[in-house]
Design an enzyme around this catalytic site. Structure first.
Site, PDB file in Angstrom:
ATOM      1  N   HIS B  95       0.707  -1.352  -0.501  1.00 19.85           N
ATOM      2  CA  HIS B  95       0.594  -0.043  -0.569  1.00 19.85           C
ATOM      3  C   HIS B  95       1.273   1.047  -0.084  1.00 19.85           C
ATOM      4  O   HIS B  95       1.412   1.079   0.734  1.00 19.85           O
ATOM      5  CB  HIS B  95      -0.739  -0.718   1.224  1.00 19.85           C
ATOM      6  CG  HIS B  95      -1.889   1.478   1.243  1.00 19.85           C
ATOM      7  ND1 HIS B  95      -1.997   1.741   0.547  1.00 19.85           N
ATOM      8  CD2 HIS B  95      -1.960   1.694   2.640  1.00 19.85           C
ATOM      9  CE1 HIS B  95      -2.983   2.701   0.793  1.00 19.85           C
ATOM     10  NE2 HIS B  95      -2.702   3.156   2.244  1.00 19.85           N
ATOM     11  N   HIS B  97       0.939   6.065  -1.201  1.00 19.90           N
ATOM     12  CA  HIS B  97       0.060   6.763  -1.500  1.00 19.90           C
ATOM     13  C   HIS B  97       0.994   7.745  -2.365  1.00 19.90           C
ATOM     14  O   HIS B  97       1.312   8.809  -2.575  1.00 19.90           O
ATOM     15  CB  HIS B  97       0.032   8.356  -0.136  1.00 19.90           C
ATOM     16  CG  HIS B  97      -1.020   7.461   0.854  1.00 19.90           C
ATOM     17  ND1 HIS B  97      -1.743   8.493   1.812  1.00 19.90           N
ATOM     18  CD2 HIS B  97      -1.540   6.760   1.174  1.00 19.90           C
ATOM     19  CE1 HIS B  97      -2.594   7.710   2.664  1.00 19.90           C
ATOM     20  NE2 HIS B  97      -2.208   6.210   2.015  1.00 19.90           N
ATOM     21  N   ASP B 120       1.303  -4.622 -20.356  1.00 20.90           N
ATOM     22  CA  ASP B 120       2.334  -5.534 -20.243  1.00 20.90           C
ATOM     23  C   ASP B 120       2.280  -5.976 -18.484  1.00 20.90           C
ATOM     24  O   ASP B 120       2.433  -6.971 -17.925  1.00 20.90           O
ATOM     25  CB  ASP B 120       3.534  -5.199 -20.838  1.00 20.90           C
ATOM     26  CG  ASP B 120       4.516  -4.940 -21.422  1.00 20.90           C
ATOM     27  OD1 ASP B 120       4.152  -5.207 -22.329  1.00 20.90           O
ATOM     28  OD2 ASP B 120       5.374  -3.649 -21.672  1.00 20.90           O
ATOM     29  N   HIS B 169      -8.507   7.908  -1.858  1.00 19.84           N
ATOM     30  CA  HIS B 169      -7.850   6.910  -0.735  1.00 19.84           C
ATOM     31  C   HIS B 169      -6.370   7.468  -1.866  1.00 19.84           C
ATOM     32  O   HIS B 169      -6.083   7.674  -2.004  1.00 19.84           O
ATOM     33  CB  HIS B 169      -8.196   6.157  -0.350  1.00 19.84           C
ATOM     34  CG  HIS B 169      -7.117   5.323   0.739  1.00 19.84           C
ATOM     35  ND1 HIS B 169      -7.677   4.879   1.700  1.00 19.84           N
ATOM     36  CD2 HIS B 169      -5.829   5.631   0.964  1.00 19.84           C
ATOM     37  CE1 HIS B 169      -6.572   4.423   2.862  1.00 19.84           C
ATOM     38  NE2 HIS B 169      -6.000   4.584   2.590  1.00 19.84           N
ATOM     39  N   TYR B 227       9.029 -12.721 -23.005  1.00 26.23           N
ATOM     40  CA  TYR B 227       9.949 -11.729 -22.906  1.00 26.23           C
ATOM     41  C   TYR B 227      10.873 -12.747 -21.670  1.00 26.23           C
ATOM     42  O   TYR B 227      10.643 -13.182 -20.822  1.00 26.23           O
ATOM     43  CB  TYR B 227       9.318 -10.087 -22.196  1.00 26.23           C
ATOM     44  CG  TYR B 227       9.719  -9.564 -21.641  1.00 26.23           C
ATOM     45  CD1 TYR B 227      10.650  -8.407 -22.369  1.00 26.23           C
ATOM     46  CD2 TYR B 227      10.159  -9.256 -19.726  1.00 26.23           C
ATOM     47  CE1 TYR B 227      10.792  -7.371 -21.515  1.00 26.23           C
ATOM     48  CE2 TYR B 227      10.929  -8.732 -18.862  1.00 26.23           C
ATOM     49  CZ  TYR B 227      11.153  -7.106 -20.931  1.00 26.23           C
ATOM     50  OH  TYR B 227      11.875  -6.528 -19.889  1.00 26.23           O
TER      51      TYR B 227
END
Lengths: 233, 233, 233, 233
Positions: B95, B97, B120, B169, B227
């Site tokens: 998480h 910001h 991708d 958020h 890839y």
């Protein structure tokens, strides 16, 4: 190990992309060609730049056959090779997902020539390709990415306009050498950033006059170049 | 001290967020899970990244009971745990910001798939949750943050779309491991930045075709991946 | 030399502004107060941060009399002193011309509370002052800058909203200590940046609900705080 | 080697542009003048900043004759010289293609005075020149770039407004010394960045009142200056 000089140039071109902030993780690749031998040195796929060595580079011929190297070449190798075949004057190719140039590519818009910074390096707009068709995506995607670039340059000199935006994708740039290709990729990103700021300040900004475009381009390129310490550099 | 390997992976995932500029002060957290034992290692709340050690990490079980550690776990621990319970295929949660992804979350808008950089890593738009109701905020806020994420993924594969924007958020991202979750959080921020530039250049930018989306996603994921150096990496 | 501890805190608060990229050249200043003795330590005017020492700081009383120091105090000292007199709960003041907060101040617009990053630190919008009148500019400019800030906070708790935008000028921030003021100035700049991105993505973005605002603010502040390692930190 | 002091000042002014992020590769140049002797020290054309030494600088007189130096002077030398001849009060000139100021120049728009950061250094808007005519571009381009700048300053004091935007090109800045010119170029870029943010937040932002403009300008300049440690610095 063959082609040590070419490998060192290509390694440095790859690292220049990192130094100038054009790549996140492994999002980018540079290659260079030895025209006499028809051999290309290219970054291997998915290898971190921090631990990339000259030995890691992959040597392929223009048909894509791997001649030296134990790693897979960049997944974009077929695009590089098509550009070398179509544009005989170039000696290096760079592909990045650099922030501003990719913003323009994703918007599907060519970068207009808004100022002399642009005119110093690109003789006119930085063009954008048409989107690939579903068939082109399905059949041989990386090859066809080169095809749409080459189609867009049918009436353009690749050394006078050393870069392109692939629609919905990102930029490719090139130059006489791998170092020149990296330099042009850095300048293309800078020009894309300036143009972004320009359109946000004044959406309908006028582009430079054709005379100013020619003047600035010729200050840096060709027989009448006055910039720098060596004529024609 | 248990789970040293997991702790080291989780510590490094937290530090990767700092290295890539995704966190200001203590605004972010990463965790990882040992699926066999059902134990999660997570960043403690409000501790500076500069002095974070493997010993500081808090070990909790999937019900939230603290099994090891003298510090409080991240205040978002209930969201992490709900995601581990709802998405059995994931092994790490992050998480942040981060600047651009939070801009989209605050705008309450999903990030459209404008290009191949996005395709991708995210198989379609990066979705946005519905806002929490006042009751959900009041009752058990962090748990309910996980609830609205899980609701949004009812018909989505969390490994094909390894991140989400929580409305008003900020983003959550995840992956097969803590390192993979951090990597996806970094890519999510990059994709959010590219999309920001794209909409400012051309508000009505077209998203990629479904064929191009599938092609790019499959180049990097699944049995047909081409890839990098290892199949299916 | 008096007040060594306060001087060291104020020096570090000034340097934190540099570390976090909030100041160009000498564009900014931080101060701190010893409430028991009624003495303020403040940055001298126009001195480079690189060579700033604790000895350079200027000690003034609340009326502005210089008690220690051979250099002129910051030209904004009267604004700092008015804030200390009007807001008895604060212990530090910071003024910067940081990039995004100044953008909002120049636009004459308060920063709406678009998300939880904002709600974690500012209980509602970051307010903007009215412009100073010509008479206020002429008579005692820096003092009157404090006057319009205090007028804007007539019905606000300065610790619940630890910052303000002075119209056509730039932000001031404050906190319980000089370190807290610098921290809040850094967060204010981050919040201003997020809000800038939010309005460009979606001009009419909804602000957070009053319930979400209260929830996030209370997670970090007051008797019910759950963030970090110490209650009420 | 003549003029060692001037050379060192000019070298440092060039390097300050690099330290503050105003130049990419070789996109920029600074010069300084010894007014008593009528000699100008200027950066050579196309030389990397990393390897630039005092010996590399080129000494020219005000007519452009090279008196010392084996390298070509900056291709913009004629613009510098015209400014020294037209503005007798200045002692240094800087040209960059810095990101935000060039954005405004490419948009062909003056930078309005939106706040006190601007008013501290520029007494009113940062003006933009008219575009050069085709004849001016053709005949003596760099000289005529100076001509349109001088024409724009017919009724302006170059020390009160120490910079300009050349339409479709980029900024020039100047000052009493080479160091002052570099400082003003850095501030001009910062002011351009703040103004960019301001117009995006609120297109119709009001500019500062004439009283506030005068107040801030006079705090830093002239006999009533109160900023810093020395009167009139």
């Amino acid at each position: 190990m063959q082609l040590r000089d070419l490998r060192e140039q290509v390694l440095d071109a790859n690292l220049e992309l990192v130094r100038k902030g054009l790549v996140l993780y492994t999002f980018g690749n540079a290659s260079g060609i030895d025209r006499e031998r028809g051999l290309v040195a290219i970054k291997p796929s998915g290898v971190d730049y921090e631990r990339l060595t000259v030995e890691d580079l992959v040597i392929v011929d223009l048909s894509g056959q791997i001649l030296e190297g134990t790693l897979n070449p960049s997944s974009d190798v077929k695009t590089h090779l098509l550009l070398y075949r179509e544009f005989p004057s170039i000696g290096g190719v760079v592909h990045t997902h650099s922030e501003f140039a990719t913003g323009w590519a994703q918007a599907g818009k060519a970068i207009p020539c808004y100022g002399t910074t642009h005119a110093d390096y690109f003789h006119g707009e930085v063009p954008v390709t048409r989107p690939l068709t579903d068939e082109e995506i399905e059949a041989d995607y990386e090859f066809n990415t080169g095809v749409v670039i080459a189609a867009r340059f049918k009436h353009l000199d690749p050394l006078a306009v050393p870069g392109v935006l692939v629609a919905n994708h990102a930029p490719f740039a090139w130059g006489k050498t791998a170092a020149g290709a990296a330099y042009n990729a850095v300048v293309l990103e800078y020009v894309a950033k300036l143009a972004f700021r320009t359109v946000l300040i004044k959406g309908e900004a006028a582009t430079v006059s054709s005379r100013l475009l020619r003047k600035h381009y010729e200050r840096k390129h060709g027989p009448k170049a006055t910039y720098g310490q060596k004529q024609g550099e």
